[in-house]
Design a protein around this motif. Structure first.
Motif, PDB file in Angstrom:
ATOM      1  N   GLU A 140     -36.843  -7.462  60.233  1.00  0.00           N
ATOM      2  CA  GLU A 140     -36.128  -6.422  59.782  1.00  0.00           C
ATOM      3  C   GLU A 140     -34.704  -6.412  59.740  1.00  0.00           C
ATOM      4  OE1 GLU A 140     -37.802  -3.506  58.457  1.00  0.00           O
ATOM      5  OE2 GLU A 140     -39.695  -4.253  58.741  1.00  0.00           O
ATOM      6  N   TYR A 141     -33.990  -6.356  58.477  1.00  0.00           N
ATOM      7  CA  TYR A 141     -32.577  -6.737  58.437  1.00  0.00           C
ATOM      8  C   TYR A 141     -31.858  -5.846  59.438  1.00  0.00           C
ATOM      9  CZ  TYR A 141     -31.665  -2.532  55.758  1.00  0.00           C
ATOM     10  OH  TYR A 141     -31.471  -1.353  54.965  1.00  0.00           O
ATOM     11  N   GLN A 142     -32.148  -4.629  59.812  1.00  0.00           N
ATOM     12  CA  GLN A 142     -31.315  -3.577  60.580  1.00  0.00           C
ATOM     13  C   GLN A 142     -31.384  -4.182  62.009  1.00  0.00           C
ATOM     14  OE1 GLN A 142     -34.085  -2.753  58.906  1.00  0.00           O
ATOM     15  NE2 GLN A 142     -33.804  -0.650  57.792  1.00  0.00           N
ATOM     16  N   GLU A 143     -32.481  -5.290  62.382  1.00  0.00           N
ATOM     17  CA  GLU A 143     -32.302  -5.828  63.525  1.00  0.00           C
ATOM     18  C   GLU A 143     -31.568  -7.244  63.710  1.00  0.00           C
ATOM     19  OE1 GLU A 143     -36.446  -5.932  64.763  1.00  0.00           O
ATOM     20  OE2 GLU A 143     -36.724  -3.587  64.585  1.00  0.00           O
ATOM     21  N   SER A 144     -31.104  -7.473  62.644  1.00  0.00           N
ATOM     22  CA  SER A 144     -30.668  -9.058  62.334  1.00  0.00           C
ATOM     23  C   SER A 144     -29.365  -9.103  63.014  1.00  0.00           C
ATOM     24  CB  SER A 144     -30.797  -9.499  61.149  1.00  0.00           C
ATOM     25  OG  SER A 144     -29.780  -8.823  60.198  1.00  0.00           O
TER      26      SER A 144
ATOM     27  N   PRO B 144     -31.503  -7.158  52.982  1.00  0.00           N
ATOM     28  CA  PRO B 144     -32.791  -7.247  53.488  1.00  0.00           C
ATOM     29  C   PRO B 144     -33.908  -8.447  52.989  1.00  0.00           C
ATOM     30  CG  PRO B 144     -32.038  -5.136  52.490  1.00  0.00           C
ATOM     31  CD  PRO B 144     -31.006  -5.892  52.170  1.00  0.00           C
TER      32      PRO B 144
END
Length: 329
Positions: free
Chosen positions: A166-170, A159
């Motif tokens: 947003e790390y989930q979207e990386s 993160p």
């Protein structure tokens, strides 16, 4: 040095934007073009470019002297082949691909054949680090004696990798875009094989314990060996704090410890002698050295950069790790 007059950057993710900023800062006389998919957000780096393209043919018609492939890893082969077929030297951001690219008219063998005539390199940045070169001299000069064990550790907190995203979207968090620690932290695998030679794996443990809520492996433990070192291990994760990167190589005559994050190499000899060497370099320094070497290579295939064959060797080791994990399951 004969600098390229015109560089095309294919992909405007975080690393592509970094290349734009660095080239504009260090070499303002180089023309920069950007090839985009048209699906991403607008970024301030767009204003630093001389041209923006949304079509491969138009980008090629602009006649770049070199191309940096910084699109997501699953698209590297397709994009690299398009420009390589036109005779354009390539620097492909790591990893060179995934070896799980969708079936289609794209072949690694074809890119390897083209590489005989044009330079193609992979952006494993630690090849340009003065620390790695110093460590290589310690090993090659036999200061460690016969190598017994080597451990490559990288732990960090995903993160915190990219500010404002947003790390989930990386890319790092997405299986479809080539994420997961094995591909994202494959720097350790490349530098290990550069220092020690190609590695044979005998075990692999890949974990996703749901710490980050992503669909790729959060951590990996690999063990292997080769003729130059009895035991080689990789401990990689992006779900731990504080961030730390450490390489330890031990032999019959001593040990060398590379604290990658703090730019320190410590040598401890078997007779109680020791020495500590500090290095001064930052991210811009490493990427500038890598780009300078790439520029030098435009007229020569000889380079300390990771070549296409070595980049594919990293992918084969990662593929083998996944096979070993599936055998356990």
């Amino acid at each position: 040095m004969n600098y390229p007059k015109h560089i095309l950057i294919c992909g405007l993710g975080s690393i592509g934007r970094y290349y734009v900023r660095l080239i504009r800062k260090k070499w303002p006389f180089i023309k920069i073009s950007i090839l985009r998919s048209g699906k991403g957000k607008d970024f301030k780096e767009i204003d630093l470019a001389d041209q923006i393209f949304f079509n491969f043919s138009d980008a090629l018609d602009s006649k770049p002297n070199a191309c940096i492939i910084s699109s997501p890893a699953p698209f590297h082969l397709e994009h690299a082949l398009f420009f390589a077929k036109a005779g354009i030297p390539l620097l492909i951001e790591k990893p060179v691909g995934t070896l799980e690219e969708s079936p289609g008219p794209y072949s690694w063998d074809e890119l390897i054949e083209i590489n005989k005539n044009i330079p193609i390199f992979v952006g494993y940045i630690f090849r340009s680090d003065p620390c790695s070169k110093y460590l290589e001299k310690i090993i090659s000069s036999n200061q460690l004696g016969k190598l017994i064990e080597a451990d490559f550790f990288c732990g960090s907190w995903l993160p915190e990798w990219r500010q404002g995203i947003e790390y989930q979207e990386s890319v790092s968090a997405s299986k479809a875009l080539g994420g997961g620690v094995l591909l994202e932290l494959s720097h350790e695998i490349d530098i290990a094989q550069w220092l020690l030679g190609e590695i044979t794996l005998h075990s692999a443990l890949l974990n996703n314990k749901g710490v980050l809520g992503i669909d790729v492996e959060e951590s990996a433990l690999l063990t292997g060996f080769n003729d130059n070192c009895h035991s080689i291990s990789f401990r990689l994760n992006f779900c731990s704090k504080p961030s730390r990167r450490l390489t330890t190589i031990r032999g019959t005559l001593g040990e060398a410890i590379w604290d990658v994050s703090n730019k320190i190499i410590t040598y401890n000899g078997g007779k109680g002698d020791s020495k500590v060497k500090h290095f001064r370099r930052n991210k811009d320094d490493l990427f500038s050295l890598q780009l300078l070497e790439f520029f030098n290579s435009l007229n020569s295939h000889n380079s300390f950069l990771c070549n296409l064959s070595e980049g594919l060797s990293v992918l084969r080791l990662i593929k083998r790790a996944k096979q070993l994990e599936s055998e356990i399951l």
